[in-house]
Scaffold this active site. Structure first.
Site, PDB file in Angstrom:
ATOM      1  N   TYR A   1       0.840  -1.198   0.000  1.00 51.30           N
ATOM      2  CA  TYR A   1       0.000   0.000   0.000  1.00 51.30           C
ATOM      3  C   TYR A   1       0.878   1.252   0.000  1.00 51.30           C
ATOM      4  O   TYR A   1       0.722   2.141  -0.843  1.00 51.30           O
ATOM      5  CB  TYR A   1      -0.918  -0.009   1.229  1.00 51.30           C
ATOM      6  CG  TYR A   1      -1.705   1.262   1.431  1.00 51.30           C
ATOM      7  CD1 TYR A   1      -2.903   1.467   0.770  1.00 51.30           C
ATOM      8  CD2 TYR A   1      -1.258   2.258   2.297  1.00 51.30           C
ATOM      9  CE1 TYR A   1      -3.638   2.630   0.950  1.00 51.30           C
ATOM     10  CE2 TYR A   1      -1.981   3.424   2.482  1.00 51.30           C
ATOM     11  CZ  TYR A   1      -3.166   3.603   1.811  1.00 51.30           C
ATOM     12  OH  TYR A   1      -3.879   4.754   1.996  1.00 51.30           O
TER      13      TYR A   1
ATOM     14  N   LYS B   1       1.477   4.110  -3.076  1.00 46.29           N
ATOM     15  CA  LYS B   1       1.192   5.527  -2.863  1.00 46.29           C
ATOM     16  C   LYS B   1       2.441   6.369  -3.100  1.00 46.29           C
ATOM     17  O   LYS B   1       2.376   7.430  -3.719  1.00 46.29           O
ATOM     18  CB  LYS B   1       0.657   5.779  -1.454  1.00 46.29           C
ATOM     19  CG  LYS B   1      -0.620   5.035  -1.135  1.00 46.29           C
ATOM     20  CD  LYS B   1      -1.760   5.420  -2.043  1.00 46.29           C
ATOM     21  CE  LYS B   1      -3.026   4.682  -1.666  1.00 46.29           C
ATOM     22  NZ  LYS B   1      -4.144   4.986  -2.506  1.00 46.29           N
TER      23      LYS B   1
END
Length: 110
Positions: free
Chosen positions: A14, A18
């Site tokens: 994750y 990002k």
């Protein structure tokens, strides 16, 4: 999302995804002449967006800090109508308090 600029030991993939988006926005925005006339690249880094999926996944969360999607849409329209309000290559951190009554969008530090 803010996760691209802070450690995410609970979600390495994750945080990596990002951070990659942050890098792409800053890289494309660093050479505005390469994009053509009157083009800018910006990113939003919300803490949490108020979406049906987030409501379902976090039913007991405090939603007063979640940013409603119309707030982002309004900001995009504002920036499209007056591009001088935004700097190309910036990631704008989105912080909401008390629902949408107090949403700040400030550039994140590099």
């Amino acid at each position: 999302a803010v996760g691209g600029s802070t450690p995410t030991p609970w979600g390495l993939s994750y945080g990596s995804a990002k951070a990659a988006v942050h890098h792409i926005v800053r890289s494309l925005g660093s050479d505005p002449d390469g994009l053509g006339l009157n083009r800018k690249v910006v990113g939003f880094a919300p803490v949490t967006l108020d979406t049906p999926g987030n409501r379902e996944g976090m039913p007991d969360a405090d939603r007063s800090t979640w940013t409603p999607l119309p707030v982002l849409a309004e900001k995009l329209v504002e920036w499209a109508e007056d591009p001088a309000l935004v700097e190309s290559g910036e990631i704008y951190k989105v912080v909401t308090a008390d629902g949408q009554r107090s949403t700040m969008m400030d550039p994140m530090p590099h």
